[in-house]
Design a protein around this motif. Sequence first.
Motif: not given
Length: 429
Positions: A240-246
């Motif tokens: 979630f951290d990586e996807g939402l950062a994108d």
Amino acid sequence: MLRTVIATTAVLGLATGCAPDTSAPVKVRALVLSSNGEYTPQEVELKTISDIVGLSGNVADLHGGARIVLDFNDPDLQNATTPESFANALLKESGRDVTANYITQDGVLWPADFHTWNMVTTYYNLERAFDYFHDVTNIPTADFKEPVRTYYFPEFVLPDVDKDPLKDNALYFSANESFLILPFDQLQRAPLSINAGILAHEYSHRVFNLKTYDAQPFPVALSTWAAGGSSPGANILKSFDEGLADLHAYGSTCRSAHGCDTRFLSTSFHGGKFGSVTDDRDLARTDRCMTQSLRDNLRNMSLDQFSGYEYVVGTLLASALYQAGEATGQRDVLLRSIVAAYDDETVATPGLQQLTRQYLTDQGKFTLAVAAGAIITHVTDLRLKEAVCNELMDHLQIPRDLLVGTNNPNLCPASAAGGTTCPPLGNEG
């Protein structure tokens, strides 16, 4: 691009320099992506700067010459008992304030060397990321805490990865609550600090840490859940951290002169072995689906084993949410809802922070459905909520009966039926 900067600096070297005015706003030239896809010197304003020579202000404080070593065999790290002592043990050389050089022309500061171009652009891009999260996602200024120490071209060593300092990266390093702008080597076309989308991605990690992890340098949920064997809860959080950062990086590009860019990585990761990075994380692709092997990895791997897969799962999440926001014309509404879902003490709509706390002793209950539910419950518009639900059911293969709000009216409406893009994987939670 670098030749353009060098040539421009050589011409301006004939101008007369003077001590710059350090009071904000300051008009300065930075390297900004133009409509033709090239980074060119453009006049911008730094609105939060307090020291234009030392490049420090309300958003960031640039610092050069540091050496940071994360070696778990280091006795200083092993003996550290507090986050502060751990951060101090990491910093083998503290470095110094940076010194930028300018030439003044018609009331505008022009960087006089490449590092000044790079540092000014770094500060400008961090300021733009701050503005995005403040203006679009409604985070109050006070929530950002103090300016972020930003280490410019530090030696960052991870002995378990490489004995030499790492290069070609920019990151938010929660262990000492700082941004690291590492030297570039192979990424010559557009070093990462010049790419505003990439710095917005890293700034998103800071916001996720502030909100979801309550600004913990070593998030309790991650460290607790990663301590055993398989760590499905930790794997979901990292995804979630990586996807939402994108997704937030994409959202930030929509405020730029060249417009929304689902391929914001492309100007840095371009061609050859780097081209696949952009293609793999292009949010506009509609064919991304959870597979059985990926779901098995998410559930059964340790956090270390899962390393790399968080980007794959994160892209499934980000592209699904992207499609929902674009299809309904409610991009900014969705982006605000996502940030609201990070931290919410309301019993009926708990945030990710509250859910990780609730399931801290049993991460198996912190499922994709639970994590996705935090976002869904913070989407109040019925049409947008239905679109979000349909895309998440389809691309993440979350069973409908886990998301439709039979027991929780804040979850998906009965009209949400999922999608037909992805082949079904069965009705497992």
